[in-house]
Design a protein around this motif. Structure first.
Motif, PDB file in Angstrom:
ATOM      1  N   LYS A 187      -6.068   3.779  -6.477  1.00 30.74           N
ATOM      2  CA  LYS A 187      -5.870   2.876  -5.344  1.00 30.74           C
ATOM      3  C   LYS A 187      -5.125   3.550  -4.198  1.00 30.74           C
ATOM      4  O   LYS A 187      -4.324   4.456  -4.408  1.00 30.74           O
ATOM      5  CB  LYS A 187      -5.090   1.630  -5.763  1.00 30.74           C
ATOM      6  CG  LYS A 187      -5.890   0.694  -6.644  1.00 30.74           C
ATOM      7  CD  LYS A 187      -5.109  -0.561  -6.954  1.00 30.74           C
ATOM      8  CE  LYS A 187      -5.924  -1.461  -7.878  1.00 30.74           C
ATOM      9  NZ  LYS A 187      -5.104  -2.524  -8.441  1.00 30.74           N
ATOM     10  N   TYR A 221      -2.631   2.213  -1.211  1.00 31.56           N
ATOM     11  CA  TYR A 221      -1.842   1.088  -0.723  1.00 31.56           C
ATOM     12  C   TYR A 221      -1.536   1.356   0.738  1.00 31.56           C
ATOM     13  O   TYR A 221      -0.980   2.402   1.072  1.00 31.56           O
ATOM     14  CB  TYR A 221      -0.544   0.940  -1.521  1.00 31.56           C
ATOM     15  CG  TYR A 221      -0.784   0.670  -2.984  1.00 31.56           C
ATOM     16  CD1 TYR A 221      -1.094  -0.609  -3.428  1.00 31.56           C
ATOM     17  CD2 TYR A 221      -0.708   1.692  -3.923  1.00 31.56           C
ATOM     18  CE1 TYR A 221      -1.312  -0.869  -4.778  1.00 31.56           C
ATOM     19  CE2 TYR A 221      -0.926   1.450  -5.272  1.00 31.56           C
ATOM     20  CZ  TYR A 221      -1.223   0.170  -5.685  1.00 31.56           C
ATOM     21  OH  TYR A 221      -1.444  -0.075  -7.016  1.00 31.56           O
ATOM     22  N   ALA A 273      -4.525  -3.190  -0.983  1.00 26.75           N
ATOM     23  CA  ALA A 273      -4.882  -2.261  -2.049  1.00 26.75           C
ATOM     24  C   ALA A 273      -6.370  -1.990  -1.897  1.00 26.75           C
ATOM     25  O   ALA A 273      -7.187  -2.925  -1.870  1.00 26.75           O
ATOM     26  CB  ALA A 273      -4.577  -2.836  -3.416  1.00 26.75           C
ATOM     27  N   ILE A 333       5.384  -2.051  -6.455  1.00 30.40           N
ATOM     28  CA  ILE A 333       5.296  -1.476  -5.112  1.00 30.40           C
ATOM     29  C   ILE A 333       6.515  -1.949  -4.334  1.00 30.40           C
ATOM     30  O   ILE A 333       6.847  -3.137  -4.351  1.00 30.40           O
ATOM     31  CB  ILE A 333       4.011  -1.947  -4.407  1.00 30.40           C
ATOM     32  CG1 ILE A 333       2.797  -1.615  -5.275  1.00 30.40           C
ATOM     33  CG2 ILE A 333       3.891  -1.319  -3.030  1.00 30.40           C
ATOM     34  CD1 ILE A 333       1.602  -2.484  -4.987  1.00 30.40           C
ATOM     35  N   ASP A 370       1.437  -5.128  -8.623  1.00 32.07           N
ATOM     36  CA  ASP A 370      -0.020  -5.017  -8.580  1.00 32.07           C
ATOM     37  C   ASP A 370      -0.554  -5.539  -9.915  1.00 32.07           C
ATOM     38  O   ASP A 370      -0.265  -4.989 -10.968  1.00 32.07           O
ATOM     39  CB  ASP A 370      -0.419  -3.556  -8.372  1.00 32.07           C
ATOM     40  CG  ASP A 370      -1.912  -3.352  -8.250  1.00 32.07           C
ATOM     41  OD1 ASP A 370      -2.697  -4.194  -8.742  1.00 32.07           O
ATOM     42  OD2 ASP A 370      -2.304  -2.328  -7.667  1.00 32.07           O
TER      43      ASP A 370
END
Length: 181
Positions: free
Chosen positions: A8, A10, A20, A49, A63
């Motif tokens: 991913k 971010y 994301a 995060i 997440d």
């Protein structure tokens, strides 16, 4: 600002949201409103995060795969971030400008409670962490104890300050900072 972790990306932008995005196909996995603009890259530890917003709020988001949820927020009064957040163990470290004074804040990663803050003279660049030492650069280059940032292990005061942030590369130091005397 963005951070690439695993599969991913971010990314936060001026619309006050964190996205994301799938690294290989570019599809949006989720989006969450964080309430303010973010100008520093997020920090990711596992599924957690961490962001510092321009109004001085530290935000913790988890997440959950195809969605995200806010865990906690911590408002640091009269503050705005001057560095990205760094994480080590259960602590977050972030440089903030609080009413014109640059400070290094230590925040509990699990609940957002403030552990400590310490003022630093002049400018502050993104810190680097290696083991139990956090290296902070700006007008000076110093090594602080991660467990107690009031303990200065050493300090260097170059004539013109440090112009690049410290760098640490695992499994050992490659360079602490580029110094100009």
């Amino acid at each position: 600002p963005l951070m690439v972790v695993g599969e991913k990306i971010y990314a936060a932008n001026g619309d006050r949201k964190l996205y994301a995005i799938g690294k290989t196909d570019g599809t949006q996995r989720w989006v969450i409103d964080i309430g303010d603009e973010v100008r520093q890259s997020p920090t990711v530890v596992g599924a957690n995060i961490y962001l510092a917003t321009q109004n001085g709020t530290i935000v913790s988001i988890i997440d959950q795969g195809n969605s995200a949820a806010q865990q906690w927020t911590r408002q640091l009064p009269n503050s705005s971030p001057i560095t990205a957040i760094k994480a080590v163990g259960n602590k977050l470290f972030v440089g903030m400008n609080e009413a014109g004074i640059n400070k290094l804040y230590v925040i509990d990663r699990s609940n957002g409670s403030l552990i400590k803050n310490r003022p630093f003279n002049g400018t502050m660049l993104a810190p680097a962490i290696a083991g139990n030492t956090i290296y902070v650069a700006g007008q000076q280059l110093s090594a602080q104890d991660v467990d107690n940032i009031d303990i200065t292990l050493w300090q260097l005061n170059p004539n013109s300050g440090v112009t690049t942030p410290p760098v640490f590369v695992y499994p050992g130091q490659k360079a602490i900072a580029e110094l100009f005397f």
